[in-house]
Design a protein around this motif. Structure first.
Motif, PDB file in Angstrom:
ATOM      1  N   ARG A  37       0.685  -1.201   0.117  1.00 23.16           N
ATOM      2  CA  ARG A  37      -0.229  -0.050   0.035  1.00 23.16           C
ATOM      3  C   ARG A  37       0.746   1.143  -0.029  1.00 23.16           C
ATOM      4  O   ARG A  37       0.577   2.239  -0.618  1.00 23.16           O
ATOM      5  N   GLU A  38       1.999   1.253   0.812  1.00 25.89           N
ATOM      6  CA  GLU A  38       2.820   2.358   0.802  1.00 25.89           C
ATOM      7  C   GLU A  38       3.560   2.544  -0.526  1.00 25.89           C
ATOM      8  O   GLU A  38       3.667   3.754  -1.076  1.00 25.89           O
ATOM      9  N   ALA A  39       3.823   1.503  -1.280  1.00 23.08           N
ATOM     10  CA  ALA A  39       4.645   1.470  -2.413  1.00 23.08           C
ATOM     11  C   ALA A  39       3.687   2.037  -3.464  1.00 23.08           C
ATOM     12  O   ALA A  39       4.073   2.912  -4.344  1.00 23.08           O
ATOM     13  N   VAL A  40       2.229   1.656  -3.430  1.00 22.99           N
ATOM     14  CA  VAL A  40       1.303   2.367  -4.375  1.00 22.99           C
ATOM     15  C   VAL A  40       1.092   3.787  -4.125  1.00 22.99           C
ATOM     16  O   VAL A  40       1.103   4.466  -5.367  1.00 22.99           O
ATOM     17  N   ARG A  41       1.130   4.259  -2.810  1.00 21.24           N
ATOM     18  CA  ARG A  41       1.120   5.462  -2.480  1.00 21.24           C
ATOM     19  C   ARG A  41       2.248   6.434  -3.095  1.00 21.24           C
ATOM     20  O   ARG A  41       1.927   7.463  -3.688  1.00 21.24           O
ATOM     21  N   GLN A  42       3.512   5.949  -2.912  1.00 14.66           N
ATOM     22  CA  GLN A  42       4.583   6.572  -3.503  1.00 14.66           C
ATOM     23  C   GLN A  42       4.382   6.435  -4.940  1.00 14.66           C
ATOM     24  O   GLN A  42       4.856   7.708  -5.412  1.00 14.66           O
ATOM     25  N   LEU A  43       4.173   5.642  -5.457  1.00 13.65           N
ATOM     26  CA  LEU A  43       4.043   5.613  -7.065  1.00 13.65           C
ATOM     27  C   LEU A  43       3.061   6.518  -7.740  1.00 13.65           C
ATOM     28  O   LEU A  43       3.158   6.892  -8.770  1.00 13.65           O
ATOM     29  N   ARG A  44       1.953   6.554  -7.194  1.00 13.66           N
ATOM     30  CA  ARG A  44       0.808   7.598  -7.268  1.00 13.66           C
ATOM     31  C   ARG A  44       1.209   8.935  -7.264  1.00 13.66           C
ATOM     32  O   ARG A  44       1.132   9.442  -8.087  1.00 13.66           O
ATOM     33  N   ARG A  45       2.089   9.231  -6.302  1.00 14.35           N
ATOM     34  CA  ARG A  45       2.590  10.657  -6.057  1.00 14.35           C
ATOM     35  C   ARG A  45       3.535  10.825  -7.259  1.00 14.35           C
ATOM     36  O   ARG A  45       3.703  11.758  -7.702  1.00 14.35           O
ATOM     37  N   ARG A  46       4.453   9.658  -7.662  1.00  9.46           N
ATOM     38  CA  ARG A  46       5.385   9.879  -8.624  1.00  9.46           C
ATOM     39  C   ARG A  46       4.656  10.231 -10.007  1.00  9.46           C
ATOM     40  O   ARG A  46       4.945  11.041 -10.828  1.00  9.46           O
ATOM     41  N   VAL A  47       3.362   9.613 -10.355  1.00  6.00           N
ATOM     42  CA  VAL A  47       2.701   9.664 -11.427  1.00  6.00           C
ATOM     43  C   VAL A  47       2.288  11.308 -11.637  1.00  6.00           C
ATOM     44  O   VAL A  47       2.301  11.874 -12.554  1.00  6.00           O
ATOM     45  N   THR A  48       1.795  11.786 -10.398  1.00  8.35           N
ATOM     46  CA  THR A  48       1.367  13.165 -10.522  1.00  8.35           C
ATOM     47  C   THR A  48       2.267  14.164 -10.611  1.00  8.35           C
ATOM     48  O   THR A  48       2.179  14.844 -11.362  1.00  8.35           O
TER      49      THR A  48
END
Length: 451
Positions: free
Chosen positions: A172-183
């Motif tokens: 879940r934390e990895a997904v959160r960080q990846l979504r931040r990088r997407v933005t």
């Protein structure tokens, strides 16, 4: 106890043996083998509360429906700590009537739920000879005899639940960080497209790239798997790097082919700077900008024309003393004069955006307009700064921000620059003192707060 089988199938007759005993299914056999491995919780395991907490933490990542989690939580209301000690067996025996009432279920729904608990490997049904759920405890509270729901599989799977929960939290934390990088990548591509449109460099192509980045970002926003998000993030970040390199190449080509005399007023006459021919000169009072101790909404920094040094009172016209001689300049630190060359030495991040080695103030202003993108200063904020300070002073303020170390800012460089603009509007910005500090500490990493 109920005689209906919690195993597979809807026909209760085919799932029963003579005497009303429950017919074993493959799921019951597997769960029963798991329960046989229960030898009690260790001293450091934490008791039944720790088992329930680990199960509930792992449930979302195991794909368990809420009704299953609620049912297990309800069953733990009837167990006690000593039931989980070595040599004991955590069996609970709430009646079917109580279960239906507490969980607000019908008879068929309750039977289906109990079958699901067994098939998921969470409980084992311990049947009594007469098919009823019941149990007895001694005076110390230990179970002597019990028939009902055996919770042993949950105790055996304690470490499994903890591992699943930990892996799930990491995912879940990895997904959160990846979504931040997407933005971040999407916004960076949009910023490049905005710049291309503003300066007229292949705007259509860059706009299409920004639209494609937004579509990909929208699709990735629904993705829950980090492996898929990694692929999308890599694609966006690589594309951002390619577009930035293309834009920089186009800018370099334009500057290389531009004529010597360029338009110095691309943004309208409202903030038109003083225009003049810059000529390098050893005279430190030539081509200078003076910082006054107190600023005002009108520009407080004046660019003195060639051969006419700026004076302490802000005037640029010639003044004479007795006998037609100029009075000696008394610079007491409240008035600063800085040349474009010196500003570039103090703020070297301006240099890549300058079109020539000996810049004039219009060149510095244009370079600052490009540098603001790296600092996160928006176009509207840059316009506000030009209105509040004047174009030359806004360029100097931006150069000061670019010279700050990364740890200097409480938020972002753009936020810091916004604060400078606000102070300029209030008449509280004194860049003169800051420039003196930069001069005295140009060989160190320490900086003073702008006054």
């Amino acid at each position: 106890m109920e005689t209906e089988s919690p195993g597979f199938g809807q026909n209760t007759k085919t799932n029963q043996r003579s005497g009303g005993l429950r017919r074993l299914s493959l799921a019951m056999i597997a769960t029963d083998r798991t329960a046989e491995g229960f030898t009690g919780l260790s001293d450091g395991a934490g008791g039944p509360g720790a088992v329930l907490a680990a199960f509930k933490a792992a449930a979302p990542y195991l794909g368990l429906p809420p009704r299953v989690v609620h049912a297990v939580d309800w069953l733990f209301r009837f167990t006690q700590r000593q039931d989980w000690e070595p040599g004991a067996r955590p069996v609970v025996w709430p009646s079917a009537t109580v279960q239906q009432a507490d969980l607000d279920l019908g008879v068929s729904q309750t039977k289906a739920l109990n079958r699901l608990l067994v098939e998921l490997g969470l409980v084992v049904m311990r049947d009594s000879p007469n098919g009823k759920r019941y149990g007895r405890r001694d005076r110390s509270g230990r179970i002597i005899e019990a028939y009902g729901f055996d919770l042993s599989p949950l105790g055996v799977r304690l470490e499994e639940f903890r591992a699943v929960a930990e892996k799930g939290r990491a995912e879940r934390e990895a997904v959160r960080q990846l979504r931040r990088r997407v933005t971040i990548a999407r916004k960076a591509i949009e910023q490049i497209a905005e710049t291309a449109v503003e300066v007229g460099l292949e705007p259509g192509g860059f706009v299409r790239e920004a639209e494609e980045a937004r579509r990909l970002c929208w699709r990735l926003g629904k993705e829950e798997r980090s492996t898929v998000l990694v692929f999308g993030v890599t694609r966006l970040e690589d594309r951002h790097g390619e577009l930035r390199q293309r834009l920089e190449s186009l800018i370099a080509e334009r500057r290389g082919s531009a004529q010597k005399d360029v338009e110095t007023d691309p943004k309208g006459p409202e903030n038109r700077p003083h225009q003049y021919r810059y000529k390098s000169n050893a005279d430190p009072e030539q081509d200078t900008v003076s910082g006054i101790e107190k600023s005002s909404p009108a520009p407080v920094m004046s660019v003195a024309p060639t051969g006419s040094p700026g004076l302490r009172d802000g005037s640029s016209g010639p003044q004479t003393g007795r006998g037609g001689q100029k009075p000696a300049l008394q610079d007491d630190g409240t008035v600063l004069r800085i040349t474009p060359d010196e500003l570039v030495r103090l703020a070297p991040r301006l240099r890549p955006y300058l079109g020539r080695s000996s810049p004039a103030w219009p060149d510095v202003v244009e370079a600052a307009d490009w540098l603001r993108h790296d600092l996160g200063v928006s176009k509207p904020l840059w316009g506000e700064a030009c209105l509040a300070m004047g174009r030359e002073q806004a360029a100097i303020a931006l150069a000061i921000v670019s010279a700050r170390p990364a740890g200097h800012f409480r938020s972002t460089p753009g936020g810091y620059f916004h604060g400078m603009v606000a102070r300029a509007r209030a008449g509280e910005l004194n860049l003169g003192k800051t420039i003196w500090g930069m001069r005295s500490k140009r060989d160190t990493h320490g900086w003073d707060q702008p006054q």
